[in-house]
Write an enzyme that holds these catalytic residues in place. Structure first.
Site, PDB file in Angstrom:
ATOM      1  N   ARG A   1      -3.953  -4.107 -13.016  1.00  0.00           N
ATOM      2  CA  ARG A   1      -4.901  -3.024 -12.706  1.00  0.00           C
ATOM      3  C   ARG A   1      -4.762  -1.863 -13.694  1.00  0.00           C
ATOM      4  O   ARG A   1      -4.805  -0.685 -13.319  1.00  0.00           O
ATOM      5  CB  ARG A   1      -4.683  -2.486 -11.285  1.00  0.00           C
ATOM      6  CG  ARG A   1      -4.920  -3.475 -10.189  1.00  0.00           C
ATOM      7  CD  ARG A   1      -6.374  -3.941 -10.094  1.00  0.00           C
ATOM      8  NE  ARG A   1      -6.525  -4.796  -8.953  1.00  0.00           N
ATOM      9  CZ  ARG A   1      -6.264  -6.113  -8.971  1.00  0.00           C
ATOM     10  NH1 ARG A   1      -5.912  -6.713 -10.090  1.00  0.00           N
ATOM     11  NH2 ARG A   1      -6.393  -6.822  -7.873  1.00  0.00           N
TER      12      ARG A   1
ATOM     13  N   SER B   1      -9.580  -1.595  -2.440  1.00  0.00           N
ATOM     14  CA  SER B   1      -8.166  -1.224  -2.234  1.00  0.00           C
ATOM     15  C   SER B   1      -7.921   0.175  -2.769  1.00  0.00           C
ATOM     16  O   SER B   1      -8.222   0.445  -3.935  1.00  0.00           O
ATOM     17  CB  SER B   1      -7.248  -2.188  -2.991  1.00  0.00           C
ATOM     18  OG  SER B   1      -7.486  -3.492  -2.564  1.00  0.00           O
TER      19      SER B   1
ATOM     20  N   GLU C   1      -5.353   3.348  -6.742  1.00  0.00           N
ATOM     21  CA  GLU C   1      -6.028   2.480  -7.719  1.00  0.00           C
ATOM     22  C   GLU C   1      -7.277   3.166  -8.294  1.00  0.00           C
ATOM     23  O   GLU C   1      -7.504   3.125  -9.500  1.00  0.00           O
ATOM     24  CB  GLU C   1      -6.394   1.154  -7.033  1.00  0.00           C
ATOM     25  CG  GLU C   1      -6.905   0.120  -7.999  1.00  0.00           C
ATOM     26  CD  GLU C   1      -7.316  -1.163  -7.304  1.00  0.00           C
ATOM     27  OE1 GLU C   1      -6.458  -1.810  -6.676  1.00  0.00           O
ATOM     28  OE2 GLU C   1      -8.496  -1.522  -7.397  1.00  0.00           O
TER      29      GLU C   1
HETATM   30  C1  LIG Z   1     -15.654  -3.234  -1.613  1.00  0.00           C
HETATM   31  C2  LIG Z   1     -14.915  -3.138  -2.922  1.00  0.00           C
HETATM   32  C3  LIG Z   1     -14.130  -4.189  -3.357  1.00  0.00           C
HETATM   33  C4  LIG Z   1     -13.448  -4.131  -4.568  1.00  0.00           C
HETATM   34  N1  LIG Z   1     -12.689  -5.192  -4.939  1.00  0.00           N
HETATM   35  C5  LIG Z   1     -12.028  -5.159  -6.125  1.00  0.00           C
HETATM   36  C6  LIG Z   1     -11.239  -6.279  -6.530  1.00  0.00           C
HETATM   37  O1  LIG Z   1     -11.166  -7.296  -5.865  1.00  0.00           O
HETATM   38  N2  LIG Z   1     -10.574  -6.189  -7.705  1.00  0.00           N
HETATM   39  C7  LIG Z   1     -10.653  -5.088  -8.502  1.00  0.00           C
HETATM   40  O2  LIG Z   1     -10.018  -5.082  -9.568  1.00  0.00           O
HETATM   41  N3  LIG Z   1     -11.396  -4.016  -8.135  1.00  0.00           N
HETATM   42  C8  LIG Z   1     -12.089  -4.027  -6.977  1.00  0.00           C
HETATM   43  N4  LIG Z   1     -12.833  -2.944  -6.585  1.00  0.00           N
HETATM   44  C9  LIG Z   1     -12.871  -1.751  -7.449  1.00  0.00           C
HETATM   45  C10 LIG Z   1     -14.102  -1.695  -8.392  1.00  0.00           C
HETATM   46  O3  LIG Z   1     -15.150  -2.483  -7.909  1.00  0.00           O
HETATM   47  C11 LIG Z   1     -13.775  -2.155  -9.808  1.00  0.00           C
HETATM   48  O4  LIG Z   1     -12.701  -1.421 -10.334  1.00  0.00           O
HETATM   49  C12 LIG Z   1     -14.969  -1.996 -10.752  1.00  0.00           C
HETATM   50  O5  LIG Z   1     -14.667  -2.544 -12.009  1.00  0.00           O
HETATM   51  C13 LIG Z   1     -15.429  -0.553 -10.918  1.00  0.00           C
HETATM   52  O6  LIG Z   1     -16.688  -0.585 -11.578  1.00  0.00           O
HETATM   53  P1  LIG Z   1     -17.659   0.663 -11.577  1.00  0.00           P
HETATM   54  O7  LIG Z   1     -18.753   0.356 -12.541  1.00  0.00           O
HETATM   55  O8  LIG Z   1     -18.071   0.979 -10.209  1.00  0.00           O
HETATM   56  O9  LIG Z   1     -16.720   1.783 -12.198  1.00  0.00           O
HETATM   57  P2  LIG Z   1     -16.651   3.336 -11.784  1.00  0.00           P
HETATM   58  O10 LIG Z   1     -16.101   3.471 -10.424  1.00  0.00           O
HETATM   59  O11 LIG Z   1     -17.941   3.997 -12.083  1.00  0.00           O
HETATM   60  O12 LIG Z   1     -15.564   3.838 -12.835  1.00  0.00           O
HETATM   61  C14 LIG Z   1     -14.218   3.433 -12.692  1.00  0.00           C
HETATM   62  C15 LIG Z   1     -13.452   3.898 -13.933  1.00  0.00           C
HETATM   63  O13 LIG Z   1     -13.963   3.236 -15.090  1.00  0.00           O
HETATM   64  C16 LIG Z   1     -14.449   4.182 -16.034  1.00  0.00           C
HETATM   65  N5  LIG Z   1     -15.638   3.594 -16.659  1.00  0.00           N
HETATM   66  C17 LIG Z   1     -16.703   3.037 -16.021  1.00  0.00           C
HETATM   67  N6  LIG Z   1     -17.560   2.542 -16.936  1.00  0.00           N
HETATM   68  C18 LIG Z   1     -17.021   2.801 -18.151  1.00  0.00           C
HETATM   69  C19 LIG Z   1     -17.436   2.545 -19.502  1.00  0.00           C
HETATM   70  N7  LIG Z   1     -18.575   1.912 -19.783  1.00  0.00           N
HETATM   71  N8  LIG Z   1     -16.645   2.962 -20.516  1.00  0.00           N
HETATM   72  C20 LIG Z   1     -15.487   3.612 -20.263  1.00  0.00           C
HETATM   73  N9  LIG Z   1     -15.042   3.892 -19.010  1.00  0.00           N
HETATM   74  C21 LIG Z   1     -15.803   3.477 -17.976  1.00  0.00           C
HETATM   75  C22 LIG Z   1     -14.752   5.431 -15.225  1.00  0.00           C
HETATM   76  O14 LIG Z   1     -14.745   6.583 -16.054  1.00  0.00           O
HETATM   77  C23 LIG Z   1     -13.633   5.393 -14.210  1.00  0.00           C
HETATM   78  O15 LIG Z   1     -12.440   5.875 -14.806  1.00  0.00           O
HETATM   79  C24 LIG Z   1     -13.541  -2.973  -5.374  1.00  0.00           C
HETATM   80  C25 LIG Z   1     -14.341  -1.903  -4.951  1.00  0.00           C
HETATM   81  C26 LIG Z   1     -15.032  -1.982  -3.751  1.00  0.00           C
HETATM   82  C27 LIG Z   1     -15.910  -0.851  -3.312  1.00  0.00           C
END
Ligand SMILES: Cc1cc2nc3c(=O)[nH]c(=O)nc-3n(C[C@H](O)[C@H](O)[C@H](O)COP(=O)(O)OP(=O)(O)OC[C@H]3O[C@@H](n4cnc5c(N)ncnc54)[C@H](O)[C@@H]3O)c2cc1C
Length: 355
Positions: free
Chosen positions: A172, A250, A347
């Protein structure tokens, strides 16, 4: 709120972010820049406000907590292209823009018979965020399929191509997560295979495939699309849907502790799950077990709470603020530390406050 379109980007002042984070908490960006084409980034980062000020890159908002308003500018990438850039039969390189929805990419690859991402089905968010915390689920991490991450490097002022080793992926974690102000990920290339063996080592996956009517003797030949379906079925049962109950998955990472500490804890608590670290000297403990043991599962105070189905998932029952959710997270971490001597780390990225 006022908005203006300039070429391939759109600027919105005082933009509400409530619908742009899966916790559904209130936050406002003083300036939101929606970028349709990442080719505009060098020009945008030529402006002093972006070049010198704080910039938050926002994807689907599923891995952050707005404990306050983000300082500076919020940047959202909209690129939606997915294509195969190399194909030698058994192996193909798939390139996807940062703005593509992660699960849509997984389905796209499965539709072309390409394996590698199936265990990561149904993770919310965007392709651009996948390398940030090296998303992982059901025994697989995205780093195993990442060929190249393309990013605008704010320090060098140009687009760079980073291979998996350059990204310094860990559990992670990645160089992007450790240094969040440097790179804007614009596209990711994945090396996927048509002949990959299914990865079924994670507890519950084989049982789910059997419950779907598959034959035990043929499980090791399960198609990637079947594995993805099993993963989706388990996830829909176990995790609250953010569209119904605000959450960011998480909230805490599983803590990694010295093997000796894990053994001491397991001697006192034999049911505590602990998994061997890669180097043999550490153990990864189940954060969910530690939190559950402290009695937090199903806890609710106002609208901030812990899911009744999963001790690791903090939830917003409606009107909780990000600050209230952060306060609850701190209380949970403090109680785990007091009882077990183990530090929990969040996380999601905390915006507008420090952990
Ligand atoms: C119901 C649920 C289940 C989940 N299950 C998992 C799982 O099984 N495994 C897991 O690893 N995660 C899980 N997650 C967490 C999440 O879905 C992931 O971490 C996902 O990759 C976040 O994507 P996002 O586009 O929403 O990022 P955001 O929440 O918008 O951003 C997260 C981080 O990434 C950065 N970021 C986003 N896009 C970029 C970019 N293009 N360039 C540089 N930085 C960027 C942001 O600045 C921030 O620091 C879960 C979340 C939820 C709500």
């Amino acid at each position: 709120m006022t908005a203006a379109c300039v070429g391939s980007y759109r600027i919105v002042e005082n933009a509400r972010l409530d619908a742009r984070n899966t916790f559904g908490v209130s936050a406002t960006a003083s300036m939101l820049v929606e970028v349709a084409d990442a080719a505009a980034l060098p020009e945008l980062f030529g402006y002093a406000m972006l070049r010198d000020g704080p910039v938050l890159v926002l994807g689907g908002g599923s891995n952050l907590l707005f404990a306050g308003n983000p300082p500076g500018t919020v940047l959202a990438l909209g690129g939606q292209q997915v294509r195969i850039v190399e194909d030698d039969g058994p192996r193909a390189i798939v390139r996807a823009d940062a703005g593509v929805e992660w699960h849509a990419l997984v389905l796209w690859t499965l539709g072309r018979g390409l394996g590698g991402l199936e265990n990561l089905a149904l993770i919310p968010g965007t392709v651009g965020a996948a390398p940030i915390q090296n998303i992982g689920a059901y025994g697989v991490e995205v780093r195993e399929s990442i060929h190249v991450v393309e990013a605008f490097d704010r320090m060098l002022g140009k687009v760079v191509r980073l291979d998996s080793a350059d990204c310094a992926f860990a559990y992670r974690d990645s160089r992007f997560k450790r240094d969040p102000d440097r790179h804007v990920v614009t596209a990711v290339e994945f090396a996927l295979r048509r002949d990959a063996a299914p990865r079924l080592d994670y507890a519950g996956l084989r049982d789910e495939l059997l419950a779907m009517g598959n034959d035990a003797a043929t499980l090791d030949g399960a198609r990637p699309s079947q594995v993805a379906e099993a993963v989706c079925r388990i996830r829909r049962r176990k995790l609250p849907d953010p569209a119904v109950l605000g959450n960011a998955g998480s909230f805490f990472k599983n803590p990694v502790v010295p093997a000796s500490q894990a053994e001491g804890l397991q001697a006192a608590h034999p049911s505590l799950p602990a998994f061997r670290g890669n180097d043999g000297t550490t153990r990864k403990l189940s954060a969910a077990w530690l939190i559950d043991a402290c009695g937090w599962k199903g806890f609710r105070e106002g609208d901030a709470g812990v899911a009744a189905s999963h001790a690791l998932v903090l939830v917003n029952h409606g009107q909780a603020s990000g600050a209230q959710l952060l306060e609850l997270a701190r209380r949970i971490a403090a109680s785990v530390h007091e009882r077990f001597g183990v530090h929990l780390e969040p996380e999601p990225r905390i915006i507008g406050a420090t952990w």
